[in-house]
Design a protein around this motif. Structure first.
Motif: not given
Length: 418
Positions: A117-126, A149-163
């Motif tokens: 479910i997690l992997d499918g969710m990640f894929a569908m979210c981009g 804090d988690v979102k900040n790590e995803m965007v600033k450290e892991k390089g995901l877009s905010e969307g």
């Protein structure tokens, strides 16, 4: 020898005397711990024995076979082999439910999710394929960190877009049961992922079995549960204590005010999941062996129970003695020893104070202090009448029991004790 050396030797003797026993004539047998290992006091050992007995008893109740237990921090229950989906997975959750309920650690929840479910969710979210695991590890921090804090790590450290991060945020805030699995199967995004749909179908099946096992009141389908270990392939779960253990604080301690409370922080105490590919990694032929299991955090549970007992001033029994053989008058040591021997020979856990003429009050106080539930009292009149006065320590209720019926009466009474 100097005065200081004499004082030092006297101090050692006094310490030895304290270890061997006090003036009540009851010696303490101390089993020494090997060098290089941790030493536990009798109260800690009593708590640990209770925890081990509860866990091992539950495992055996569910048909477990012992293979090896080299690590004391964990107690594992694993089911390996080809079985129909979700039946063994549901039993693992039932086992966690039984253990935590029996140990009475406080209110708890067992969170469940599925790596598919997690992997499918990640894929569908981009989320790009190569970032699945690192984003999964970030999501796993939601039990301790805020979404910001988690979102900040995803965007600033892991390089995901905010969307992309915001889409993930919508999903990982969802919690429920079978109803949530059914709803997500109709979700516009997740319904397009074969992986997610397979995980959600199994989640529905899992909750149908959990209903039959009568544990759904404590199980929560939580999309934020990630358990960042790569070897999980399907269902994952984690048990957490969801309340603080509280106790009044004595006003004089540390300047605390009356009514203040102390607390023991709690958290994850068990976890596990399905790891169908792990065993094959160690098989020369790469044979795939489906597996699901759970690990109980023994040391964490020990710590919580020890702190709880301390905070709530709970009396912890350090022996299993069922009855103390006592005397009401002097010169009855031989009679006490004869009766104690009879009880030992019959398998009754009995004690006797190591004094010739202990006061009855001293003997009764020993029972109250150590939690011994019954006292078998011998006196001159009892010996003449061929009876033993049996006293229940908690209620102080006394009854005369014929000597020849004492063993059976004790067995009957002790079988009802917790």
């Amino acid at each position: 020898m100097t005065v200081s050396q004499i004082d030092e030797e006297v101090a050692k003797l006094l310490q030895l005397k304290a270890q061997l026993g006090g003036e009540d004539g009851k010696h303490v047998f101390v089993l020494k711990t090997a060098k290089g290992t941790r030493d536990y006091n009798p109260k800690q050992m009593a708590i640990r024995e209770k925890v081990f007995n509860t866990i091992i008893g539950c495992f055996k109740r569910h048909g477990a076979e012992t293979i090896d237990t080299p690590v004391f921090e964990l107690k594992d229950f694993d089911i390996a082999g080809q079985y129909d989906p979700m039946i063994p997975d549901a039993e693992c959750l039932k086992i966690v439910y039984e253990i935590l309920s029996e140990l009475d650690l406080g209110d708890f929840r067992i969170k469940v999710n599925d790596r598919r479910i997690l992997d499918g969710m990640f894929a569908m979210c981009g989320v790009p394929d190569e970032k699945f695991r690192t984003i999964c590890s970030t999501v796993d921090k939601l039990d301790k960190a805020s979404w910001e804090d988690v979102k900040n790590e995803m965007v600033k450290e892991k390089g995901l877009s905010e969307g992309v991060a915001d889409q993930i945020g919508e999903y990982v805030s969802m919690q429920g049961g079978m109803d949530l699995a059914e709803r997500l199967l109709q979700d516009p995004k997740l319904s397009q992922s074969k992986q997610a749909c397979a995980g959600l179908a199994d989640m529905k099946q899992l909750f149908s079995y959990l209903q039959l096992f009568q544990v759904t009141d404590k199980v929560l389908f939580d999309l934020s549960l990630a358990r960042g270990l790569d070897y999980y392939t399907g269902v994952i779960y984690e048990a957490v204590l969801s309340q603080m253990i509280q106790a009044p604080v004595v006003a004089e301690q540390n300047g605390a005010l009356p009514g203040d409370e102390a607390s023991v922080s709690v958290g994850s105490v068990a976890g596990g999941g399905r790891y169908d590919g792990l065993v094959g990694m160690f098989d020369p032929k790469g044979k795939k062996v489906p597996c699901v299991g759970v690990s109980i955090g023994i040391e964490r549970i020990f710590s919580i129970m020890e702190q709880k007992a301390e905070l709530l001033a709970e009396k912890v029994r350090t022996t299993e003695t069922q009855v103390l053989v006592a005397s009401a008058q002097k010169n009855l040591l031989e009679e006490r020893l004869k009766l104690t021997t009879e009880l030992w020979n019959a398998g009754i856990k009995a004690e006797v104070l190591y004094k010739k003429n202990p006061k009855l009050l001293t003997q009764l106080q020993h029972c109250e202090e150590t939690g011994i539930p019954l006292v078998a009292i011998l006196g001159e009149q009892e010996l003449k009448d061929g009876v033993v006065k049996l006293r229940k320590v908690a209620s102080r209720e006394e009854v005369d029991v014929p000597r020849e019926e004492l063993v059976e009466e004790l067995k009957r009474r002790t079988s009802k004790l917790p």
